[in-house]
Scaffold this active site. Structure first.
Site, PDB file in Angstrom:
ATOM      1  N   CYS A 166     -38.320 -43.123  33.284  1.00 43.11           N
ATOM      2  CA  CYS A 166     -38.229 -42.422  32.001  1.00 43.11           C
ATOM      3  C   CYS A 166     -36.800 -42.559  31.489  1.00 43.11           C
ATOM      4  O   CYS A 166     -35.848 -42.298  32.214  1.00 43.11           O
ATOM      5  CB  CYS A 166     -38.588 -40.938  32.181  1.00 43.11           C
ATOM      6  SG  CYS A 166     -38.480 -40.041  30.637  1.00 43.11           S
ATOM      7  N   CYS A 201     -33.308 -37.592  31.506  1.00 40.77           N
ATOM      8  CA  CYS A 201     -34.455 -37.330  32.352  1.00 40.77           C
ATOM      9  C   CYS A 201     -34.233 -37.955  33.722  1.00 40.77           C
ATOM     10  O   CYS A 201     -33.766 -39.085  33.848  1.00 40.77           O
ATOM     11  CB  CYS A 201     -35.721 -37.884  31.717  1.00 40.77           C
ATOM     12  SG  CYS A 201     -37.189 -37.430  32.633  1.00 40.77           S
ATOM     13  N   CYS A 223     -41.672 -37.181  29.263  1.00 42.43           N
ATOM     14  CA  CYS A 223     -42.551 -36.863  30.385  1.00 42.43           C
ATOM     15  C   CYS A 223     -42.607 -35.381  30.688  1.00 42.43           C
ATOM     16  O   CYS A 223     -43.376 -34.952  31.524  1.00 42.43           O
ATOM     17  CB  CYS A 223     -42.137 -37.645  31.631  1.00 42.43           C
ATOM     18  SG  CYS A 223     -40.503 -37.174  32.233  1.00 42.43           S
ATOM     19  N   ASP A 253       8.768 -10.484 -20.352  1.00 42.26           N
ATOM     20  CA  ASP A 253       8.421 -10.230 -18.960  1.00 42.26           C
ATOM     21  C   ASP A 253       9.511 -10.885 -18.122  1.00 42.26           C
ATOM     22  O   ASP A 253      10.453 -11.460 -18.661  1.00 42.26           O
ATOM     23  CB  ASP A 253       7.025 -10.770 -18.623  1.00 42.26           C
ATOM     24  CG  ASP A 253       6.862 -12.231 -19.010  1.00 42.26           C
ATOM     25  OD1 ASP A 253       7.894 -12.923 -19.196  1.00 42.26           O
ATOM     26  OD2 ASP A 253       5.724 -12.692 -19.132  1.00 42.26           O
ATOM     27  N   TYR A 298       0.463  -8.417 -26.295  1.00 43.31           N
ATOM     28  CA  TYR A 298       0.863  -9.341 -25.239  1.00 43.31           C
ATOM     29  C   TYR A 298      -0.059  -9.192 -24.021  1.00 43.31           C
ATOM     30  O   TYR A 298      -0.205  -8.098 -23.484  1.00 43.31           O
ATOM     31  CB  TYR A 298       2.320  -9.063 -24.846  1.00 43.31           C
ATOM     32  CG  TYR A 298       2.905 -10.131 -23.962  1.00 43.31           C
ATOM     33  CD1 TYR A 298       3.001 -11.444 -24.417  1.00 43.31           C
ATOM     34  CD2 TYR A 298       3.348  -9.838 -22.683  1.00 43.31           C
ATOM     35  CE1 TYR A 298       3.526 -12.433 -23.605  1.00 43.31           C
ATOM     36  CE2 TYR A 298       3.876 -10.816 -21.877  1.00 43.31           C
ATOM     37  CZ  TYR A 298       3.966 -12.114 -22.341  1.00 43.31           C
ATOM     38  OH  TYR A 298       4.478 -13.087 -21.530  1.00 43.31           O
ATOM     39  N   ASP A 326       9.228 -14.264 -24.269  1.00 43.22           N
ATOM     40  CA  ASP A 326       8.247 -13.246 -23.896  1.00 43.22           C
ATOM     41  C   ASP A 326       8.920 -12.165 -23.054  1.00 43.22           C
ATOM     42  O   ASP A 326       9.784 -12.455 -22.227  1.00 43.22           O
ATOM     43  CB  ASP A 326       7.101 -13.865 -23.081  1.00 43.22           C
ATOM     44  CG  ASP A 326       6.229 -14.764 -23.944  1.00 43.22           C
ATOM     45  OD1 ASP A 326       6.486 -14.823 -25.169  1.00 43.22           O
ATOM     46  OD2 ASP A 326       5.318 -15.398 -23.390  1.00 43.22           O
ATOM     47  N   CYS A 367     -37.887 -32.815  29.073  1.00 47.59           N
ATOM     48  CA  CYS A 367     -37.891 -34.191  28.586  1.00 47.59           C
ATOM     49  C   CYS A 367     -38.966 -34.358  27.527  1.00 47.59           C
ATOM     50  O   CYS A 367     -40.099 -33.918  27.697  1.00 47.59           O
ATOM     51  CB  CYS A 367     -38.148 -35.136  29.763  1.00 47.59           C
ATOM     52  SG  CYS A 367     -38.430 -36.839  29.264  1.00 47.59           S
TER      53      CYS A 367
END
Lengths: 915, 229
Positions: free
Chosen positions: A835, A830, A808, A125, A341, A123, A805
């Site tokens: 809690c 918390c 609570c 190239d 090509y 080819d 929280c």
């Protein structure tokens, strides 16, 4: 010229068997051709008589299959651990014929011995020229007296091939040298960086994107990496985009003749107050005065003649064909003689080309034949000599049809499409441009300028055949200067800026072309490699996005401050390569400067490898068994690995004290089941699970830390890791695992109620999930929409942060864990007595919309927040708490919240959990 | 002629009436043998580098009337001349984010050639830039200005005014406004109503330049922290 006399034997070598066959068939015109086998069963030898400039010749036509030789390091440097990768910049290399090409080599040697001439049909190239020299190399060793000639051709058609053989030239050493230089540079850079990064990262992280690839190689290519860079850069640009509102004034006027829409000359303003003030001024005195009416003839020009990159881009755009596939199909069309090509940079036909003849051939086509006839009819005035795109590789003409076909039976749909594109493109570029009459009307309202444009298509010309492009017409009423009217509508409208789209394959080719990454022959390969190596993925719209792996690598090198992922370095190399092919520089010069530079770059990168590790850690979990001291800790047998079916899975504790069940086949098999982080003890029992297969799966007696599991769970639990155990799964969800990457894969994080309230009423498609109804910043599939491409929000103070929280309602301050498992990890808890509310800050991040606070110490942490957008969950989150029961290689065992059953989130972020 | 008076006359002709203190300070700091035209120029140049709230006389005519920034007032005409100094400057013709990107590109050493935005591939409908294209060189601009009394007001570049530009106009620069319109509390700048005298206040300008990227980002909606605010 010997003029008759004794026949000489000519060895002709083509690049592929099919080309050899075509050349032989065309030269012999199918007369007196004999075929015999060579040593390689694919590369046959065609024999026939021929005459070159009056010299009788016995022609032997055979072929190679691409490159005959390979370049590699000498054996002692080929093993990965054989040397320091930095030595690869100077290690001796050699070019040799690999095992599988030895048959071809022998054929060439045998045939060369009995020939007088060697004609090279490779080819035309640079790559082909290089192969030509490989063939010369082999043949001249066998026969020193060969006369060597090169055939130059661009299409496998009779005229071209006969011309070529009568006008043989010399092979071009410069072209071949340029390829040699490139090969050597690519080999050294590629091998050194690939070895370095693979050895550094492969075993340090669980890279699951390539889980099926047992011998994962994190390859690095000097072209491939900048190509990836383009993809990542665009991705970052999208990620970092901040939508902004803008305002514009629109005006329309309806009359009996129709409607005209006038656009504001200012376009748009990003300041509401100013826009409103101007709008108010316009509304106060809405009378519009026509200040100018311009009439212009406008042309829409046909494209330049077709080069490889344009072919790839257009096939991608028009047919959604990948560039790699496009080239494959084009190659086949070329080998069958239908098109010229397909690898050419030229977009300019030389004056010698008989363009009319090419068009003539197409006259019989049922679809575009009539257009070709019209084109060739001088009275139509349709013909126009093609424009010059300004590129010429001096080797091949632009891609054009070389043989008429109404479609062949063995063509696939893509063959049809590509042939059609080549033909239509050719016919278009020898046609007149489309002509339109454009009228622009400018008006003044209270000092503000507006304009409307109408277009009438006068002649479609090339657009008649080039169906891929269009040009719309629109009619507006007639206006005369000085005319006054009151607009029908005058509105202040708002819009929102949007991020650019992901890079399409056509865009990427464009970027590569502009930056000079790769050549027309290699660009599509680089793109394909990104996909093959799991560095990028392509969606159905041909748009590319990086994978975590791809992004991590680019980020790592970027953090080093190196521009390895930027195109500049490679552009310089390609520029040097071109200089070699033109004889302006020598191969040795270019090799020396380039390798010196890259070695310095390599050494620097290596000394900064920590950056690469950090970037990887954002995306991937560190492998559980990296340290050698853990190798001897062989745990208790639980079951045979269900993934590799070869090794046993054993219960183990990792360095951080977290339990997991991993495959002993590691690192070949990376199957692992992470257990809840709240497990304090785990012992394999003799009980066998009844429901999990393949059995036996031994059950495990767990003991959980009371404070880390919800009160309704027992601290003692006999569980199974086979997937049947709901309790274990639930606890894994609640407590997370010791694994960082276990977070919510596939489940998709859910916005926490506290942060999801940011609603956005703007109607635009989300840039992340591409659904309407929300903007990317509110996309449920993204974890954090806000990220600046390069500037991180790493250094944020955590002072003053708090959430309320869930139990609570009291304010929970942000605190930092100091336990060995979670050192430095931030959490909210918390303060109220009795809690127990507790949540990891990074798990809120995973759920939250735009929460940017950075949890852990990793400076890349914020970036990880945005990673979930692609359905991978919060993989990067630091020690993510919202884990699921997941195997590192498989899918999550569960994907829904056990509290409310909602598949969109996991229990630890469930809004209903504490109610 | 009295040196101070000659300098004052020149400055007043430029609509900059200095306070007696400033003038006294100036005349004491220069050598008296300097030619008068040079002195006058020097005085003007120095004055342009000062904070006008301390260096200029504030008369009712040379300052904004009360309630200038009242957005309820549709239109107000002020004869002036009112000298003002620029406190802030913003290009409202481009998105802030695109300006941030431009600054970052500049920081990385990647400058745009002309105004090429590579993201757009021509001739392809489905790939067009979803954002409106930036109009020519930039602008119009929105400014925050301050008079000699310290009153602040926004100003909008209704028509292109020479020298109002992000890259060339400094913070602290002086503009003389005369016969100008105030619409909804915003001063309308036109070439007829605004004369840019230039100058800058070094410290303000430096701070503004240093903070510009951050400010733009914040205005674009980028937040360090907004999930728990």
């Amino acid at each position: 010229m010997s003029g008759g006399g004794r026949a000489i034997t000519v060895l002709n070598v083509a690049e592929k068997p099919s080309v050899a066959k075509s050349v032989a068939t065309l030269l012999s015109r199918g007369q007196g051709i004999r075929v015999r086998e060579g040593r390689s069963r694919y590369n046959k030898i065609f024999e026939f008589d021929y005459s070159i400039r009056g010299q009788h010749c016995r022609m032997l036509v055979t072929s190679v299959t691409g490159h005959l030789m390979e370049l590699d390091f000498e054996d002692r440097f080929r093993k990965w651990h054989s040397c320091d990768p930095a030595d690869l910049y100077a290690a001796p290399v050699r070019k040799f014929v690999p095992q599988d090409k030895l048959d071809i080599k022998r054929t060439l040697e045998e045939e060369a011995r009995r020939c007088q001439w060697l004609v090279l049909w490779l080819d035309c190239d640079r790559e082909g020229e290089n192969i030509a020299f490989e063939v010369i190399n082999i043949c001249t060793v066998a026969n020193r007296n060969l006369t060597i000639k090169r055939a130059r051709f661009s299409a496998l058609i009779e005229r071209e091939i006969h011309d070529s053989v009568q006008n043989l030239i010399e092979p071009n050493q410069w072209f071949a040298d340029a390829v040699d230089a490139r090969q050597e540079i690519d080999l050294r850079i590629g091998a050194s960086f690939t070895r370095f990064q693979t050895m550094l990262l492969r075993d340090a992280f669980v890279i699951d994107s390539a889980a099926d690839d047992r011998n994962l190689v994190l390859s690095y290519g000097p072209c491939q990496f900048p190509t990836l860079g383009f993809v990542v850069e665009r991705f970052w640009e999208i990620q970092s985009h901040e939508p902004e509102e803008f305002w514009t004034i629109n005006c329309s006027h309806k009359s009996e003749e129709g409607i005209a829409t006038f656009n504001w000359a200012r376009g748009h303003l990003f300041d509401y107050t100013c826009a409103v003030i101007i709008y108010e001024m316009c509304v106060e005195e809405p009378s519009a005065t026509v200040t100018r009416v311009r009439q212009q003839e406008k042309f829409k020009y046909p494209p330049h003649p077709l080069s490889t990159i344009e072919l790839e881009k257009r096939a991608s755009r028009y047919f959604r064909m990948s560039s790699e596939h496009t080239m494959k199909v084009a190659e086949e069309l070329y080998q069958a003689g239908f098109i010229s090509y397909p690898r050419t940079e030229t977009d300019n036909f030389s004056a010698r080309t008989d363009l009319h003849a090419i068009a003539q051939e197409q006259q019989g086509h049922p679809v575009w034949g009539s257009y070709a006839q019209r084109l060739l009819d001088p009275s139509s005035g349709l013909w126009r000599n093609p424009s010059n795109g300004g590129h010429d590789d001096k080797a091949h003409p632009p891609i054009h049809p070389t043989k008429f076909s109404g479609g062949e039976t063995n063509w696939s749909q893509d063959h049809h499409r590509l042939y059609e594109l080549v033909v239509r493109h050719f016919l278009a570029c020898v046609s007149q441009p489309a002509i339109g009459a454009e009228t622009t009307v400018e008006i003044d309202i209270a000092g503000e300028q507006f304009a409307a444009t109408g277009r009438v298509i006068i002649a479609k010309n090339y657009l008649d055949v080039y169906r891929f492009e269009s040009w719309g017409g629109s009619v507006i009423p007639t206006y005369v200067p000085g005319q006054q009217f009151i607009p029908t509508t005058l509105t202040l409208d708002s819009g929102v800026t949007r991020p650019p789209p992901l890079l399409s394959e056509a865009d990427l080719l464009n970027c590569m072309d502009k930056a000079g990454i790769g050549t027309d022959a290699t660009m599509h390969d680089h793109i394909k490699k990104l996909l093959d190596r799991f560095y990028a993925t392509k969606d159905q719209n041909m748009r590319l996005s990086p994978t975590n792996l791809g992004e991590a690598l680019v980020m790592g090198y970027d953090d080093m401050g190196y521009k390895l992922w930027k195109p500049n370095l490679r552009s310089m190399m390609e520029f040097d390569m071109r200089a070699v092919s033109e004889g302006a520089k020598t191969k040795a010069e270019v090799l020396e400067t380039c390798l010196q530079q890259m070695k310095a770059c390599f050494l620097d990168a290596r000394s900064n490898k920590q950056k690469l590790m950090e970037a990887m850690a954002v995306f991937f979990e560190r492998a559980a068994r990296t340290a050698r001291d853990e190798q001897h800790v062989v745990g208790e047998f639980v079951r045979l690995c269900g993934l590799c079916h070869q090794s046993n899975m054993v219960l183990k504790r990792n360095r951080d004290g977290n339990f997991m069940v991993g495959c002993l086949g590691f690192p070949q098999c990376r199957n692992v089941v992470w257990l809840p982080g709240s497990v304090s003890e785990a012992v394999v029992t003799a009980n066998i699970c009844n429901s999990c297969s393949p059995g036996p799966v031994y059950m495990i007696q767990f003991k959980f830390r009371r404070l880390e599991i919800p009160p309704n769970y027992s601290v003692d639990h006999l569980g199974c890791i086979g997937g049947c155990d709901d309790t274990l799964q639930q606890l894994t969800e609640i407590c997370g695992t010791g694994s960082r990457m276990s977070a919510a894969r596939g489940g998709g994080p859910t916005p926490l109620s506290s942060s999801a309230q940011r609603s956005n009423s703007r109607q635009q498609a989300c840039s992340n999930c591409r659904q309407l109804g929300h903007s990317s910043t509110d996309c449920p599939s993204v974890i954090s929409g806000t990220r600046n491409s390069r500037s991180r929000r790493a250094d944020q103070q955590d002072g003053g942060l708090s959430i309320s929280c869930n139990t609570c309602g009291a304010s929970c301050p942000l605190r930092t864990a100091n336990t060995s498992n979670n050192k430095g990890r931030k959490f909210y808890s918390c303060q109220s007595e009795g809690c127990n509310f507790f949540v990891w800050e990074d798990s809120l991040q995973n759920g939250g919309g735009r929460h940017g606070a950075n949890g852990g110490a990793s400076n890349s942490g914020t970036r990880s927040n945005s990673l979930g957008g692609r359905g991978r969950g919060g993989r990067g989150a630091n020690n993510a708490a919202n884990g699921t029961f997941v195997s590192a290689t498989g899918d999550p065992v569960t994907g829904r919240c056990y509290v409310c059953g909602d598949p969109s989130h996991f229990a630890n972020v469930c809004p209903n959990r504490f109610t | 002629m009295d040196l101070a008076a000659a300098v004052a006359t020149h400055l007043t002709s430029r609509s900059l009436s200095p306070t007696p203190q400033w003038l006294a300070h100036f005349t004491s700091s220069v050598r008296s043998n300097t030619p008068l035209p040079a002195l006058q120029k020097t005085a003007e140049f120095r004055l342009l580098g000062t904070d006008i709230t301390t260096s200029l006389q504030a008369t009712p005519q040379s300052t904004f009337p009360a309630g200038i920034s009242e957005s309820a007032v549709p239109e107000l005409r002020i004869p002036g001349p009112v000298p003002v100094q620029v406190l802030d400057l913003e290009d409202i013709g481009r998105s802030r984010w695109s300006q941030v990107e431009a600054i970052e590109m500049d920081e990385r050493g990647e400058t745009r050639k002309g105004h090429e935005v590579i993201r757009v591939v021509p001739d392809e409908e489905d790939n067009s830039d979803p954002n409106p294209p930036a109009t020519n060189a930039g602008g119009p601009h929105k400014l925050l200005v301050q008079d000699a009394k310290g009153n602040k007001a926004y100003a909008f570049e209704l028509e292109d005014v020479k020298d109002i530009d992000i890259s060339s106009l400094s913070i602290g620069a002086k503009i003389v406004l005369r016969d100008f319109t105030v619409a909804r509390g915003v001063i309308m700048l036109t070439p007829r109503s605004a004369l840019v005298l230039g100058g800058k206040i070094e410290a303000w300008d430096k701070k503004w330049k240093d903070d510009r990227k951050k400010v733009l980002k914040e205005k674009a909606g980028w937040r360090e922290e907004n999930a728990f605010s």
